[in-house]
Write an enzyme that holds these catalytic residues in place. Structure first.
Site, short mmCIF file in Angstrom:
data_model
loop_
_atom_site.label_atom_id
_atom_site.label_comp_id
_atom_site.label_asym_id
_atom_site.label_seq_id
_atom_site.Cartn_x
_atom_site.Cartn_y
_atom_site.Cartn_z
N ASP A 182 0.86 -1.19 0.00
CA ASP A 182 0.00 0.00 0.00
C ASP A 182 0.89 1.23 0.00
O ASP A 182 1.36 1.69 1.04
CB ASP A 182 -0.92 0.00 1.22
CG ASP A 182 -1.96 1.12 1.16
OD1 ASP A 182 -1.72 2.12 0.44
OD2 ASP A 182 -3.00 1.00 1.80
N HIS B 127 0.48 7.92 4.04
CA HIS B 127 1.03 7.24 5.20
C HIS B 127 2.53 7.45 5.36
O HIS B 127 3.13 6.86 6.27
CB HIS B 127 0.72 5.74 5.10
CG HIS B 127 -0.72 5.47 4.84
ND1 HIS B 127 -1.71 5.75 5.76
CD2 HIS B 127 -1.37 4.98 3.74
CE1 HIS B 127 -2.89 5.43 5.26
NE2 HIS B 127 -2.71 4.96 4.04
N ILE C 59 -0.73 9.39 8.63
CA ILE C 59 -1.53 8.52 9.49
C ILE C 59 -1.16 7.06 9.21
O ILE C 59 -0.62 6.72 8.16
CB ILE C 59 -3.04 8.74 9.27
CG1 ILE C 59 -3.44 8.34 7.84
CG2 ILE C 59 -3.42 10.18 9.58
CD1 ILE C 59 -4.95 8.43 7.58
N GLY D 15 -5.29 2.23 7.66
CA GLY D 15 -6.42 1.58 8.31
C GLY D 15 -6.28 0.07 8.31
O GLY D 15 -6.63 -0.59 9.28
#
Length: 285
Positions: free
Chosen positions: A188, A193, A208, A211
Site C-alpha cells: 500500500d 502514510h 496517518i 487503516g
C-alpha cells in the site's frame, strides 16, 4: 462527475495471478507489530518460517494487494483525486486457511456505488481462488469525499448496536514510529502514510497509519487473546474505519465474546479513546 456509477458497475472484472511466499507473510506480520518480544514462542508463529501460520488479514496484501484499493480507483467510470479518498471499511470472508505460499487468481470489480450526499462510496470486491477452489472474498468500502449528491442509492449503513456490558478483555498495542513505513512495504504505497506534505493536502497534520494496518493489529490481538492463537478459527472479519491513529500512539482494543463471534472496538488511548475501528466483528469456529 468523476464517478460514473453505471459505467463502473458494468465494467469487466479485472483478473490476474497473484503469488506469495513465507517472506511476504513474515513482512506483513512484522508490519502489524508481530515479533515483540522477538523470542516469544507465541510470536514466532508469526515470524519464524518453520512455525509460520498466516493471519487471515494477510488477504488484504497478498500479491501486494493486487487488485488493490489504489488500482481499483483506475477502473472505468472512476477518476478521483487520491487526496479525497479514505478507506471506510473492510471485510474478509475466509473460505479455508490461507497457505504460507501460494499462487492464485484474483478477480476484482466494483460491486456497488453508493451516494452518501457529501461523498461517494465504492464497494470494491476481490475474490481469490487457487487450484483447490475459493480462498477468500474481500470487500473494501472506499469513501471519495465531495463526489456524492447525484441522487443514487445511499446503501446500507452497516452500523451495529453497541456491545452490551463491560468488555471481556482489553489489551493495548503500541504503534511504532516507523510502523507505517514498514507496513507500506507490503504493497500500500499511498503517500498519505509517509509523506507529510501529502498528508497536509488530505487534511492531516502528519502521516496517518494505514487503516488496514490497524485492521491487522486488531485481528491479531483477538486471535492471540480469545482464540488460543489459532488463526484457522477465523471465518470472517469486518470493520468500519471510524477514525485515524498516528504512528507513536497506543491502540486500545476492547473485546466482547458472543456466540460464534467476538465484537471489537479499537480506540486511540492517547486521545481519550477516540474511535479508530467500530462495528467490528470477528466470526470464528
Amino acid at each position: 462527475m468523476p464517478i460514473d456509477a453505471a459505467q463502473a458497475l458494468a465494467a469487466e472484472p479485472r483478473t490476474g495471478e497473484i503469488t506469495w511466499d513465507h517472506k511476504d507473510v513474515q513482512l506483513y506480520h512484522l508490519g502489524i507489530g508481530a515479533g515483540r518480544p522477538a523470542t516469544d514462542p507465541d510470536e514466532l508463529r508469526y515470524t519464524l518460517e518453520s512455525r509460520l501460520h498466516v493471519l487471515p488479514s494477510f488477504a488484504t496484501v497478498a500479491g501486494n494487494g493486487s487488485p488493490g484499493v489504489i488500482s481499483g480507483l483506475s477502473m472505468p467510470g472512476i477518476d478521483v483525486d487520491l487526496a479525497r479518498v479514505l478507506h471506510g471499511g473492510q471485510s474478509i470472508e475466509v473460505h479455508r486457511p490461507i497457505p504460507v505460499r501460494g499462487t492464485a487468481t484474483a478477480t476484482g470489480r466494483i460491486a456497488a456505488v453508493y451516494d452518501k450526499g457529501t461523498a461517494a462510496v465504492l464497494v470494491m470486491r476481490t475474490e481469490v481462488a487457487d487450484a483447490d477452489g475459493p480462498l477468500w472474498t474481500g470487500d473494501a468500502r472506499i469513501f471519495v469525499r465531495g463526489e456524492g449528491g447525484w441522487g443514487g442509492d445511499r446503501g446500507p449503513s452497516g452500523r451495529l448496536d453497541p456491545p452490551a456490558g463491560d468488555p471481556d478483555r482489553t489489551v493495548e498495542r503500541t504503534i511504532r514510529e516507523d510502523q507505517a513505513l514498514l507496513y507500506r512495504l507490503s504493497g500500500d504505497w499511498n503517500p498519505l502514510h509517509a509523506d507529510p506534505d501529502f498528508a497536509k493536502r488530505a487534511g492531516f497534520d502528519r502521516p496517518i497509519l494505514h487503516g488496514l494496518c490497524t485492521y491487522g493489529m486488531t485481528l491479531k490481538a483477538v486471535v492471540d487473546t480469545l482464540l488460543d492463537g489459532d488463526v484457522t478459527r477465523v471465518r470472517g472479519y469486518r470493520t468500519r474505519f471510524a477514525g485515524v491513529v498516528f504512528p507513536g500512539e497506543t491502540l486500545r482494543i476492547r473485546m466482547w465474546r458472543e456466540q460464534g463471534l467476538v465484537r471489537v472496538e479499537a480506540g486511540a488511548a492517547d486521545r481519550d479513546d477516540a474511535p479508530v475501528l467500530a462495528d467490528t466483528v470477528v466470526e470464528h469456529s
